[in-house]
Design an enzyme around this catalytic site. Structure first.
Site, PDB file in Angstrom:
ATOM      1  N   SER A   1      -7.605  -2.439   5.870  1.00  0.00           N
ATOM      2  CA  SER A   1      -8.614  -1.407   6.054  1.00  0.00           C
ATOM      3  C   SER A   1      -9.328  -1.088   4.746  1.00  0.00           C
ATOM      4  O   SER A   1      -8.799  -1.302   3.666  1.00  0.00           O
ATOM      5  CB  SER A   1      -7.953  -0.139   6.606  1.00  0.00           C
ATOM      6  OG  SER A   1      -7.523  -0.346   7.934  1.00  0.00           O
TER       7      SER A   1
ATOM      8  N   CYS B   1      -3.630  -3.349   4.143  1.00  0.00           N
ATOM      9  CA  CYS B   1      -2.752  -4.408   4.668  1.00  0.00           C
ATOM     10  C   CYS B   1      -3.113  -5.806   4.172  1.00  0.00           C
ATOM     11  O   CYS B   1      -2.408  -6.770   4.484  1.00  0.00           O
ATOM     12  CB  CYS B   1      -2.764  -4.384   6.193  1.00  0.00           C
ATOM     13  SG  CYS B   1      -2.229  -2.812   6.894  1.00  0.00           S
TER      14      CYS B   1
ATOM     15  N   LYS C   1      -6.493  -8.491  21.273  1.00  0.00           N
ATOM     16  CA  LYS C   1      -7.885  -8.128  21.025  1.00  0.00           C
ATOM     17  C   LYS C   1      -8.505  -9.058  19.984  1.00  0.00           C
ATOM     18  O   LYS C   1      -9.648  -9.498  20.108  1.00  0.00           O
ATOM     19  CB  LYS C   1      -7.976  -6.681  20.527  1.00  0.00           C
ATOM     20  CG  LYS C   1      -7.521  -5.607  21.508  1.00  0.00           C
ATOM     21  CD  LYS C   1      -7.592  -4.236  20.854  1.00  0.00           C
ATOM     22  CE  LYS C   1      -7.030  -3.137  21.735  1.00  0.00           C
ATOM     23  NZ  LYS C   1      -7.907  -2.868  22.899  1.00  0.00           N
TER      24      LYS C   1
ATOM     25  N   HIS D   1      -3.126 -10.267  11.785  1.00  0.00           N
ATOM     26  CA  HIS D   1      -2.560  -9.023  11.289  1.00  0.00           C
ATOM     27  C   HIS D   1      -2.179  -8.170  12.497  1.00  0.00           C
ATOM     28  O   HIS D   1      -2.952  -8.041  13.447  1.00  0.00           O
ATOM     29  CB  HIS D   1      -3.586  -8.296  10.417  1.00  0.00           C
ATOM     30  CG  HIS D   1      -3.199  -6.890  10.113  1.00  0.00           C
ATOM     31  ND1 HIS D   1      -1.994  -6.576   9.516  1.00  0.00           N
ATOM     32  CD2 HIS D   1      -3.838  -5.708  10.341  1.00  0.00           C
ATOM     33  CE1 HIS D   1      -1.913  -5.257   9.374  1.00  0.00           C
ATOM     34  NE2 HIS D   1      -3.016  -4.715   9.869  1.00  0.00           N
TER      35      HIS D   1
ATOM     36  N   GLU E   1       0.837  -1.198   0.000  1.00  0.00           N
ATOM     37  CA  GLU E   1       0.000   0.000   0.000  1.00  0.00           C
ATOM     38  C   GLU E   1       0.869   1.245   0.000  1.00  0.00           C
ATOM     39  O   GLU E   1       0.375   2.354   0.178  1.00  0.00           O
ATOM     40  CB  GLU E   1      -0.954   0.010   1.191  1.00  0.00           C
ATOM     41  CG  GLU E   1      -0.328  -0.007   2.563  1.00  0.00           C
ATOM     42  CD  GLU E   1      -1.374   0.116   3.667  1.00  0.00           C
ATOM     43  OE1 GLU E   1      -1.785   1.257   3.944  1.00  0.00           O
ATOM     44  OE2 GLU E   1      -1.772  -0.925   4.224  1.00  0.00           O
TER      45      GLU E   1
ATOM     46  N   ASN F   1       5.047  -1.837  12.660  1.00  0.00           N
ATOM     47  CA  ASN F   1       3.985  -2.105  11.702  1.00  0.00           C
ATOM     48  C   ASN F   1       4.555  -2.142  10.286  1.00  0.00           C
ATOM     49  O   ASN F   1       5.255  -1.219   9.870  1.00  0.00           O
ATOM     50  CB  ASN F   1       2.917  -1.010  11.807  1.00  0.00           C
ATOM     51  CG  ASN F   1       1.669  -1.322  11.010  1.00  0.00           C
ATOM     52  OD1 ASN F   1       1.557  -2.370  10.372  1.00  0.00           O
ATOM     53  ND2 ASN F   1       0.709  -0.416  11.043  1.00  0.00           N
TER      54      ASN F   1
ATOM     55  N   SER G   1     -11.353   1.876  13.386  1.00  0.00           N
ATOM     56  CA  SER G   1     -10.590   0.877  12.641  1.00  0.00           C
ATOM     57  C   SER G   1     -10.460  -0.421  13.415  1.00  0.00           C
ATOM     58  O   SER G   1     -10.552  -1.519  12.854  1.00  0.00           O
ATOM     59  CB  SER G   1      -9.199   1.423  12.289  1.00  0.00           C
ATOM     60  OG  SER G   1      -8.528   0.543  11.413  1.00  0.00           O
TER      61      SER G   1
ATOM     62  N   THR H   1       3.598   3.420  16.353  1.00  0.00           N
ATOM     63  CA  THR H   1       3.163   2.240  15.606  1.00  0.00           C
ATOM     64  C   THR H   1       3.643   2.281  14.156  1.00  0.00           C
ATOM     65  O   THR H   1       3.051   1.662  13.285  1.00  0.00           O
ATOM     66  CB  THR H   1       1.626   2.087  15.641  1.00  0.00           C
ATOM     67  OG1 THR H   1       1.021   3.192  14.960  1.00  0.00           O
ATOM     68  CG2 THR H   1       1.111   2.027  17.058  1.00  0.00           C
TER      69      THR H   1
END
Length: 420
Positions: free
Chosen positions: A342, A115, A259, A250, A83, A309, A208, A158
């Site tokens: 995203s 991503c 999470k 990811h 990207e 990242n 997001s 990040t």
């Protein structure tokens, strides 16, 4: 007999410099624990203008070919998922093809969907091989990106950069994919985007994260439905997700994997036909099990914590980290992988770790790649971030790596470091 298809080997490339995340926190007047414990970060790769998505992709692909004695004449497809492309028309993949002097008789293109782009390339390559259209040839899929949010921004800790190159073939020594069991979920959302002409992304952070979790739920349930139909997993004393030896996610930041894992477990607990806790509160509590996270996820995050990242490459950096540490122990076991991009698209897929995975991972030389990096001060990191993107510094690339030397008449010239 069903044809085996998957990842035969991999290689990684990272920028030559990094900044310590605790030092960055102190420079920003932030408690270091907010970055280390809160995000799960340790170090952050720092890419200068000479280390763009092309140079990182070419370096990773060259290492893949060199370390595994790949015969270029047997490569029929080269796909770069990114990207952070460098041209509206000319793909990164065409640059990589030229720099590595790969054959003309091959399919070459980029895939873009935030991503998720690298996974789109991997699926195209694996299904091309599984269909028989490849006629025995292999594919190289490279995930290459630079995550940049800018100095003194909420997203600054990040950031990161790097590339992972995958050799996809009928000899899946690293990971034999369960072709056809994939689950997908996509939605039209504005959670993260980078308008044309901008170097830094625009992010709606909390939204997001929710989009990620919603897409994960749809993709995982799609995979689980197919996996149950093919008896790859079953409802029983162990829920379907628990039957995977490891699950990779990811990783925009390492704590996101926790999470994500909680959400995946919640899907199983909510959907179990019988025997699962009856109340939502009980299900939520079980889903947050630290033991499950430590057993299935934590060991995959070592490289992500040290690089940051890397957008399309983050899932495959987790795969490299997992197999670097546990390939021998996981031989013959099935793992799950969740890709998210995203905008948004998500895919959950699975595969079985190969018997030769440990031997293949020894050839990636992961520790040496990281050890060759230079730690820089926050002041030097800030200087690098403020450099113009179209005027790379005249630095000599290390042996076996590529670097952008100049942009003249809108054309890019790259140089390769001489063998030592």
């Amino acid at each position: 007999m069903k044809k085996l298809v998957g990842i035969e080997a991999l290689a990684i490339a990272v920028p030559s410099r990094y900044v310590d995340i605790q030092e960055l926190a102190l420079a920003r007047g932030v408690d270091p624990a907010k970055y280390t414990a809160g995000l799960g970060a340790k170090e952050m790769a720092v890419a200068d203008p000479g280390e763009d998505s092309v140079s990182l992709a070419a370096t990773a692909a060259a290492r893949l070919v060199r370390n595994n004695n790949v015969d270029p004449s047997r490569i029929g497809m080269l796909v770069v998922g990114t990207e952070t492309g460098i041209d509206h028309s000319k793909p990164v993949a065409s640059h990589v093809q030229g720099l590595l002097k790969l054959p003309n008789s091959m399919r070459v293109y980029d895939t873009q969907h935030a991503c998720y782009g690298g996974t789109a390339g991997l699926m195209a390559a694996s299904e091309w091989i599984a269909s028989g259209a490849a006629a025995g040839r292999s594919a190289i899929v490279v995930c290459s990106d630079i995550a940049r949010y800018g100095l003194n921004t909420a997203g600054e800790p990040t950031q990161g950069a790097g590339a992972v190159a995958l050799l996809v073939s009928e000899q899946p020594d690293l990971l034999a994919l369960d072709v056809g069991l994939n689950g997908s979920c996509s939605m039209d959302v504005y959670d993260f985007w980078r308008p044309l002409g901008r170097r830094e992304a625009v992010v709606d952070g909390h939204y997001s994260i929710q989009c990620y979790l919603d897409a994960l739920s749809g993709a995982y349930r799609g995979w689980r439905e197919r996996a149950l139909a093919h008896e790859v997993v079953r409802w029983g004393s162990n829920l379907p997700g628990e039957q995977l030896a490891r699950i990779l996610y990811h990783v925009p930041f390492c704590k996101m994997a926790r999470k994500a894992h909680t959400q995946l477990r919640l899907c199983d607990l909510q959907d179990a036909p019988s025997g699962a806790p009856a109340t939502p509160e009980a299900r939520d509590e079980l889903a947050k099990s630290a033991a499950s996270y430590e057993a299935q996820v934590a060991s995959s995050l070592s490289l992500n914590a040290r690089i940051g990242n890397v957008y399309t490459a983050s899932l495959y950096l987790a795969l490299a980290g997992l197999l670097h540490g546990e390939s021998a122990a996981l031989s013959g076991q099935r793992i799950g992988l969740l890709s998210y991009g995203s905008g948004c698209a998500s895919e959950f897929f699975s595969g079985v770790v190969g018997e030769k995975a440990a031997k293949r991972m020894a050839q990636t030389d992961v520790e040496s790649v990281l050890a060759r990096r230079e730690r820089v001060s926050v002041k030097e990191y800030e200087r690098i971030m403020n450099l113009p993107y179209d005027a790379p510094e005249a630095l000599t690339p290390a042996a076996g790596t590529f670097r952008l030397a100049e942009i003249r008449d809108f054309k890019r010239r790259y140089v390769e470091g001489a063998a030592s």
